[in-house]
Design an enzyme around this catalytic site. Structure first.
Site, short mmCIF file in Angstrom:
data_model
loop_
_atom_site.label_atom_id
_atom_site.label_comp_id
_atom_site.label_asym_id
_atom_site.label_seq_id
_atom_site.Cartn_x
_atom_site.Cartn_y
_atom_site.Cartn_z
N ASP A 199 9.11 1.02 11.87
CA ASP A 199 9.69 0.12 10.87
C ASP A 199 10.30 0.91 9.71
OD1 ASP A 199 8.33 -1.46 12.59
OD2 ASP A 199 7.03 -2.40 11.10
N PRO A 225 10.73 -13.59 5.07
CA PRO A 225 9.63 -14.56 5.31
C PRO A 225 8.33 -13.84 5.61
CG PRO A 225 11.59 -15.12 6.60
CD PRO A 225 11.83 -13.76 6.03
N ARG A 226 7.25 -14.35 5.05
CA ARG A 226 5.94 -13.72 5.23
C ARG A 226 5.40 -13.93 6.63
NH1 ARG A 226 1.61 -15.22 2.97
NH2 ARG A 226 0.77 -13.20 3.53
#
Length: 363
Positions: free
Chosen positions: A178, A125-126
């Site tokens: 990340d 999901p953005r």
């Protein structure tokens, strides 16, 4: 990269395909960009995949949805840009190709060979702080490593640097956390101490057994329109020697260190307290205007039922721990439904490194 390891999925046509999963920052963020420590894991619920097929010319294929270039009108174009920005994966694929090429050239790694076509897909999901952009870049880098057969020539520890370099070329501001999580997969404890970053050009990254994690839940909004409209001054204050910011970052980094011990001992009560403390410190540093009302709402919905909660990244999604078990999870689900939020059980994927790569980490 997929959960089966770093070996690519391949076909008789010679195509190579890799997945990279979304990432959850469990503890320590945002200290990774301040020589701190973090714990992150890869999320099996969402991923990006990149496919590389040998071809006569080098082609970067646009995604039919994310690289949308056909509009009903000028108003439609402007509306889409206002809502989603100049988003798309083509620029990410082009950037990692350039960074990969330059790295190999600078390090005298031979990458002579044929051309290829790159395409991608993603269900991350953005604007949820789950590292959707870096997942595309990570999966693409893995395809390039296998296409040119140079996986053994580029250290695992340095691959996150290449991913980050590609994103920086596009003006994406981020840290290594990340990218480390997505290159390694699974659950990883990361130490970004300045001495390591200066001497090694990377941190010390320690994979942990995913079975150490308790059941967790992910909370996010279907339309995350409010992600904080005020630019944060934390970075500049840190550079200026602001004592409050420096001491807060040190405490956040120490939370990750304490969290590693809590996980190893499966002390989930302590883990819950550390998660809450991590968010509280972040909130005191950044302020509510920078964090955004919707992001704060997600945390507070979880806390209202006694769950521990914090951002998965810089905002957009929240990871929640219900120390009281299934009955508390049900309360969390009810609270999220009432607030118009999506909540799903977290699926954790194990390390995606192959046996040879894991062996090199022990040297």
């Amino acid at each position: 990269m997929d959960a089966k390891g770093a070996s690519p999925d391949s076909t008789s046509s010679g195509a190579i395909e890799h997945r990279a999963h979304a990432r959850v920052g469990l503890l320590g963020n945002p200290s990774d960009v301040y020589f701190g420590r973090t714990i992150s894991f890869t999320l099996g619920n969402f991923w990006a995949s990149v496919r590389l097929e040998p071809s006569d010319e080098l082609v970067i294929r646009p995604h039919p949805t994310h690289d949308f270039v056909h509009f009903r009108s000028l108003d439609h174009l402007v509306s889409r840009l206002n809502n989603e920005g100049y988003y798309g994966g083509v620029r990410l694929l082009m950037a990692i190709c350039r960074v990969f090429h330059n790295y190999c050239k600078d390090n005298k790694i031979d990458i002579h060979g044929g051309n290829f076509t790159l395409s991608y897909d993603t269900n991350i999901p953005r604007q949820t702080g789950l590292s959707g952009s870096s997942a595309i870049v990570c999966a693409a880098l893995s395809c390039l490593l296998d296409f040119y057969r140079v996986r053994h020539l580029i250290k695992v520890e340095l691959r996150p640097n290449l991913i980050l370099a590609a994103e920086k070329e596009l003006g994406i501001v981020a840290g290594l956390q990340d990218r480390v999580a997505q290159v390694y997969g699974g659950l990883v404890y990361m130490d970004f101490s300045k001495e390591y970053m200066d001497d090694l050009r990377h941190g010390i990254y320690t994979p942990m057994d995913i079975s150490l994690l308790p059941p967790l839940n992910l909370i996010y909004a279907e339309n995350p329109s409010d992600s904080g409209k005020v630019h944060s001054t934390v970075r500049q204050r840190w550079l200026n020697g602001d004592e409050f910011i420096i001491s807060s970052i040190l405490e956040v980094a120490n939370i990750a260190k304490e969290g590693r011990t809590a996980l190893l001992e499966k002390d989930y009560s302590k883990l819950a307290k550390l998660m809450n403390r991590n968010f509280d410190i972040r909130r005191s540093m950044f302020g509510d205007d920078a964090l955004g009302a919707l992001n704060i709402k997600m945390v507070e919905v979880a806390r209202k039922v006694g769950a521990a909660s914090k951002f998965t990244g810089s905002g957009g999604a929240v990871v929640a721990l219900c120390p009281d078990g299934p009955s508390q999870v049900k309360l969390l689900q009810d609270g999220c439904q009432k607030a118009g939020l999506i909540v799903v059980p977290v699926e954790v994927v194990p390390s995606c490194l192959n046996a040879d790569e894991l062996q090199t980490l022990k040297k």
